[in-house]
Design an enzyme around this catalytic site. Structure first.
Site, PDB file in Angstrom:
ATOM      1  N   GLU A 295       0.822  -1.215   0.000  1.00  0.00           N
ATOM      2  CA  GLU A 295       0.000   0.000   0.000  1.00  0.00           C
ATOM      3  C   GLU A 295       0.855   1.264   0.000  1.00  0.00           C
ATOM      4  O   GLU A 295       0.545   2.235  -0.690  1.00  0.00           O
ATOM      5  CB  GLU A 295      -0.953  -0.008   1.204  1.00  0.00           C
ATOM      6  N   HIS A 298       1.981   2.202  -3.393  1.00  0.00           N
ATOM      7  CA  HIS A 298       1.025   2.972  -4.202  1.00  0.00           C
ATOM      8  C   HIS A 298       1.303   4.467  -4.041  1.00  0.00           C
ATOM      9  O   HIS A 298       1.182   5.243  -4.998  1.00  0.00           O
ATOM     10  CB  HIS A 298      -0.410   2.673  -3.774  1.00  0.00           C
ATOM     11  N   HIS A 381      -6.424  -6.252 -10.040  1.00  0.00           N
ATOM     12  CA  HIS A 381      -5.557  -7.199  -9.350  1.00  0.00           C
ATOM     13  C   HIS A 381      -5.350  -8.500 -10.134  1.00  0.00           C
ATOM     14  O   HIS A 381      -4.661  -9.391  -9.654  1.00  0.00           O
ATOM     15  CB  HIS A 381      -6.129  -7.541  -7.971  1.00  0.00           C
TER      16      HIS A 381
END
Length: 474
Positions: A295, A298, A381
């Protein structure tokens, strides 16, 4: 010129601009504007943004790779060839069109949607891999929020017809550290509702503070440290400065995360984690090194290549998987040991969510245009399995799809992938990833960086062929 002196800063920008103007006079200033520069182990990369009459072209970027002496090693990116139409005097009606489209697609009543101010961009779908002639049309991008925190989309609206041409989610589902405990409180649809410090939740554990009684708080605090250490040691980047947030609460710019949240419309405990553009948010029990690193990456991508929409969204997910796994491996995370070396999510309440060594075992393709591949797959994904397979092959090596790859090991692989992260452009395709892998390795080998050799680059090329990253998506 000394080989120990690295050409960066204004000198690198000037050299890159000269290279672009020489190679393609049509792209010379003012059409191309300097956007960013970054020192790299092999030299530097300089990023330029294409503009037309002062308005940026979405995905229209060129990245020039320079060696330590300022010699151009490679140029990546795409620009639009021509335009059709012009921007109207105002953006009236654009926001209503964006909201109406989201309401139609999601089933959420328009009255429960809010929208940000329209942002003008020229839009050319071919920059993201679409077939056809390269023509940019005037559009506005509108950020639309729904009632839930993970309801956030960018709508690309054609300026004259108010037709929505493209849409993508802006929620990516994972030192100074601030960690807050939501204690299963339900958050609403705004980023403010999940903010850690200076907002919805008070800091439970800040930098240098003692352990909390909440396991998830301590885990995220430690995993933030692992990610900070990885980026600093491996690629010389201060993660906190790059992606941290300052909410005016007196703790300054910090890596921030709120744990144990519940989300409107979802089961509680919430079984997911995401980067919301500002900070991290976690459900309960989903805090592991690889998920947290995923995360946070990102956020790194947001501030480097800016991958968004189409194939780029799946590549964004793939790069987060790659660096999330590297972070976990560098920290000797027990959840990434043994049989779980290439599994993502092991040790979380979610269980294993992706297998980078064998993507097909988790219903992902392992090569472009291969079994399970769908160029227009709405689940970002899925196709990222190809990036994951390439990372496994480059790092550990294997025989696959007629190619035998000798693994480079994690230390060298990290450097190759960091070059990819910094040379892709916002509308990059999977074929662009293959090109970037090869040119990144070549730049490193030419400068003898990290001990990378020409034979290492031959192995990277084999991995690109094996995963068919040398092909255009069909």
């Amino acid at each position: 010129m000394s080989r120990n002196r690295v050409i960066t800063g204004a000198a690198a920008v000037a050299l890159a601009a000269t290279a672009i103007a020489t190679a393609s006079p049509a792209l010379a200033a003012p059409a191309m504007q300097h956007l960013a520069s970054r020192a790299m182990p092999f030299g530097s990369v300089v990023r330029y943004q294409q503009t037309i009459a002062g308005v940026p072209v979405f995905g229209g970027q060129v990245v020039t790779t320079l060696d330590r002496n300022g010699h151009v090693l490679a140029t990546h990116g795409k620009t639009t060839k021509t335009t059709s139409g012009q921007f109207p005097a105002s953006s009236e009606g654009v926001t209503a069109a964006a909201v109406a489209e989201v309401a139609h697609r999601s089933g959420i009543p328009a009255a429960k949607l809010t929208a940000g101010a329209p942002r003008a961009y020229w839009y050319d779908a071919t920059l993201g891999g679409a077939k056809g002639a390269s023509v940019a049309v005037p559009t506005y991008q509108v950020l639309v929020h729904g009632p839930r925190l993970d309801d956030k989309w960018t709508e690309v609206v054609k300026a004259d017809t108010r037709q929505v041409l493209a849409s993508w989610s802006d929620i990516h589902e994972a030192v100074n550290r601030d960690v807050c405990d939501a204690a299963r409180a339900t958050v609403s649809g705004s980023t403010e509702s999940v903010r850690c410090g200076g907002g919805a939740f008070s800091v439970t554990r800040g930098e240098g503070g003692g352990e909390s009684s909440v396991t998830d708080v301590n885990n995220v605090y430690n995993f933030f440290g692992d990610a900070q250490n990885f980026y600093a040691k491996a690629v010389g980047v201060d993660l906190t400065s790059l992606v941290g947030a300052d909410y005016g609460d007196g703790t300054g710019t910090a890596l921030r995360g709120t744990v144990r949240i519940c989300v409107q419309g979802e089961q509680c405990p919430y079984l997911n984690a995401f980067w919301d553009g500002e900070q991290m948010a976690f459900g309960e029990g989903v805090t592991t090194d690889d998920v947290t690193g995923h995360e946070l990456t990102h956020g790194v991508t947001q501030h480097t290549s800016g991958l968004q929409g189409g194939q780029a969204d799946s590549i964004n997910e793939g790069l987060s998987d790659v660096f999330g796994k590297f972070i976990a491996l560098s920290a000797n995370d027990p959840n990434s040991a043994g049989d779980n070396r290439w599994n993502l999510g092991a040790g979380t309440s979610l269980g294993v969510i992706r297998n980078m060594k064998d993507p097909r075992s988790t219903n992902q393709p392992d090569m472009v245009n291969g079994p399970g591949w769908d160029t227009n797959n709405p689940d970002v994904h899925i196709n990222d399995g190809v990036v994951n397979k390439a990372d496994y092959l480059i790092t550990d090596g294997d025989t696959f799809n007629g190619q035998t790859v000798r693994g480079l090991g994690a230390d060298k692989a990290v450097q190759v992938w960091w070059g990819v992260e910094n040379t892709l452009t916002p509308s990059a395709t999977f074929h662009d990833v293959g090109n970037a892998l090869n040119s990144s390795c070549s730049a490193l080998a030419q400068n003898g960086t990290a001990g990378i050799t020409a034979d290492d680059c031959a192995q990277v090329a084999n991995a690109v062929k094996a995963t068919q990253l040398d092909q255009d998506a069909q």
